[in-house]
Design a protein around this motif. Structure first.
Motif, short mmCIF file in Angstrom:
data_model
loop_
_atom_site.label_atom_id
_atom_site.label_comp_id
_atom_site.label_asym_id
_atom_site.label_seq_id
_atom_site.Cartn_x
_atom_site.Cartn_y
_atom_site.Cartn_z
N ALA A 1 0.83 -1.21 0.00
CA ALA A 1 0.00 0.00 0.00
C ALA A 1 0.87 1.26 0.00
CB ALA A 1 -0.93 0.00 1.21
N ALA A 2 1.97 1.24 0.75
CA ALA A 2 2.82 2.42 0.86
C ALA A 2 3.63 2.68 -0.40
CB ALA A 2 3.77 2.27 2.06
N THR A 3 3.96 1.64 -1.16
CA THR A 3 4.83 1.81 -2.32
C THR A 3 4.13 1.65 -3.66
OG1 THR A 3 5.44 -0.54 -2.33
CG2 THR A 3 6.84 0.97 -1.04
N GLY A 4 2.88 1.20 -3.63
CA GLY A 4 2.17 0.97 -4.89
C GLY A 4 2.70 -0.22 -5.67
N THR A 5 3.33 -1.16 -4.97
CA THR A 5 3.88 -2.35 -5.62
C THR A 5 3.06 -3.57 -5.22
OG1 THR A 5 5.43 -2.76 -3.81
CG2 THR A 5 6.21 -1.38 -5.63
N SER A 6 3.46 -4.72 -5.74
CA SER A 6 2.78 -5.96 -5.41
C SER A 6 3.80 -7.07 -5.26
CB SER A 6 1.77 -6.32 -6.50
OG SER A 6 2.46 -6.70 -7.68
N LEU A 7 3.31 -8.25 -4.92
CA LEU A 7 4.18 -9.41 -4.76
C LEU A 7 4.95 -9.71 -6.04
CD1 LEU A 7 5.04 -11.68 -2.85
CD2 LEU A 7 3.11 -13.00 -3.68
N GLU A 8 4.35 -9.44 -7.20
CA GLU A 8 5.00 -9.69 -8.47
C GLU A 8 6.23 -8.80 -8.70
OE1 GLU A 8 1.51 -9.31 -8.30
OE2 GLU A 8 1.42 -11.48 -8.11
N ASP A 9 6.34 -7.72 -7.95
CA ASP A 9 7.47 -6.81 -8.09
C ASP A 9 8.70 -7.28 -7.32
OD1 ASP A 9 6.14 -4.82 -9.70
OD2 ASP A 9 5.00 -4.32 -7.90
N ARG A 10 8.56 -8.34 -6.54
CA ARG A 10 9.67 -8.88 -5.76
C ARG A 10 10.35 -10.01 -6.50
NH1 ARG A 10 7.77 -9.67 0.41
NH2 ARG A 10 6.16 -10.85 -0.62
N SER A 11 11.65 -10.14 -6.31
CA SER A 11 12.34 -11.31 -6.84
C SER A 11 13.51 -11.64 -5.93
CB SER A 11 12.82 -11.09 -8.27
OG SER A 11 13.86 -10.13 -8.31
N GLY A 12 13.75 -12.91 -5.75
CA GLY A 12 14.88 -13.37 -4.97
C GLY A 12 15.89 -14.04 -5.88
N PHE A 13 17.14 -14.02 -5.49
CA PHE A 13 18.17 -14.63 -6.31
C PHE A 13 19.39 -14.93 -5.44
CE2 PHE A 13 18.87 -10.10 -6.46
CZ PHE A 13 20.24 -9.96 -6.32
N SER A 14 20.31 -15.65 -6.02
CA SER A 14 21.57 -15.92 -5.33
C SER A 14 22.72 -15.79 -6.32
CB SER A 14 21.58 -17.33 -4.72
OG SER A 14 21.48 -18.30 -5.73
N VAL A 15 23.89 -15.52 -5.78
CA VAL A 15 25.12 -15.46 -6.56
C VAL A 15 26.13 -16.30 -5.79
CG1 VAL A 15 26.95 -13.96 -7.46
CG2 VAL A 15 24.60 -13.10 -7.32
N LYS A 16 26.87 -17.15 -6.50
CA LYS A 16 27.85 -17.97 -5.80
C LYS A 16 29.23 -17.76 -6.40
CE LYS A 16 26.81 -22.13 -8.47
NZ LYS A 16 26.34 -23.51 -8.40
N ALA A 17 30.24 -17.91 -5.56
CA ALA A 17 31.64 -17.85 -5.98
C ALA A 17 32.15 -19.28 -6.03
CB ALA A 17 32.45 -17.02 -4.98
N VAL A 18 32.69 -19.66 -7.17
CA VAL A 18 33.16 -21.02 -7.38
C VAL A 18 34.65 -20.99 -7.69
CG1 VAL A 18 32.91 -23.09 -8.80
CG2 VAL A 18 30.90 -21.69 -8.27
N ASP A 19 35.42 -21.80 -6.98
CA ASP A 19 36.85 -21.96 -7.27
C ASP A 19 36.95 -22.67 -8.61
OD1 ASP A 19 39.44 -23.28 -7.45
OD2 ASP A 19 39.74 -22.61 -5.39
N LEU A 20 37.51 -22.00 -9.61
CA LEU A 20 37.55 -22.56 -10.96
C LEU A 20 38.44 -23.79 -11.06
CD1 LEU A 20 37.62 -19.27 -13.04
CD2 LEU A 20 35.69 -20.77 -12.54
N ALA A 21 39.42 -23.91 -10.18
CA ALA A 21 40.32 -25.06 -10.22
C ALA A 21 39.66 -26.32 -9.67
CB ALA A 21 41.60 -24.76 -9.45
N THR A 22 38.82 -26.17 -8.63
CA THR A 22 38.24 -27.34 -7.97
C THR A 22 36.74 -27.50 -8.19
OG1 THR A 22 37.73 -26.14 -5.93
CG2 THR A 22 39.95 -27.12 -6.12
#
Length: 118
Positions: free
Chosen positions: A33-54
């Motif tokens: 109500a305060a922002t004029g947004t909805s649940l569809e405006d939200r998104s979750g995500f992740s970023v991972k760091a991977v050791d390229l050698a292993t």
């Protein structure tokens, strides 16, 4: 408005999912109500760091975007890889996603991976 807090009882639960659901619904209703947004405006995500050698995951970040904001939920870097800039790279990766880019600086879409991102 009654501010008599003596009429409210407090209880402590052991990972009781019901208060979390109630809080989510209440905060969502207020925020939307305060922002004029909805649940569809939200998104979750992740970023991972991977050791390229292993191929080992040596760090990661979970985050969400909503109402033009980036929220960091968790950030972790393996103890052996701390103080070498990986945490900063993870944060920059999350910022890239927030600003609708993949980790190569292109518009977001698909797998997000770029070991050369500084």
């Amino acid at each position: 408005m009654n501010h008599d807090h003596d009429t409210t009882g407090l209880t402590v639960g052991d990972r009781d999912p019901e208060p979390a659901k109630l809080l989510d619904r209440g905060l969502d209703a207020y925020d939307f109500a305060a922002t004029g947004t909805s649940l569809e405006d939200r998104s979750g995500f992740s970023v991972k760091a991977v050791d390229l050698a292993t191929g080992e995951v040596v760090g990661g970040i979970t985050a969400r975007t909503w109402a033009g904001l980036l929220g960091i939920d968790m950030l972790w870097v393996h103890e052996e890889h701390r103080r070498d800039g990986r945490g900063g790279r993870l944060l920059r990766g999350a910022e890239d996603v927030h600003f609708h880019k993949d980790l190569t600086g292109n518009p977001a879409g698909g797998e997000r991976e770029n070991p050369d991102r500084n």
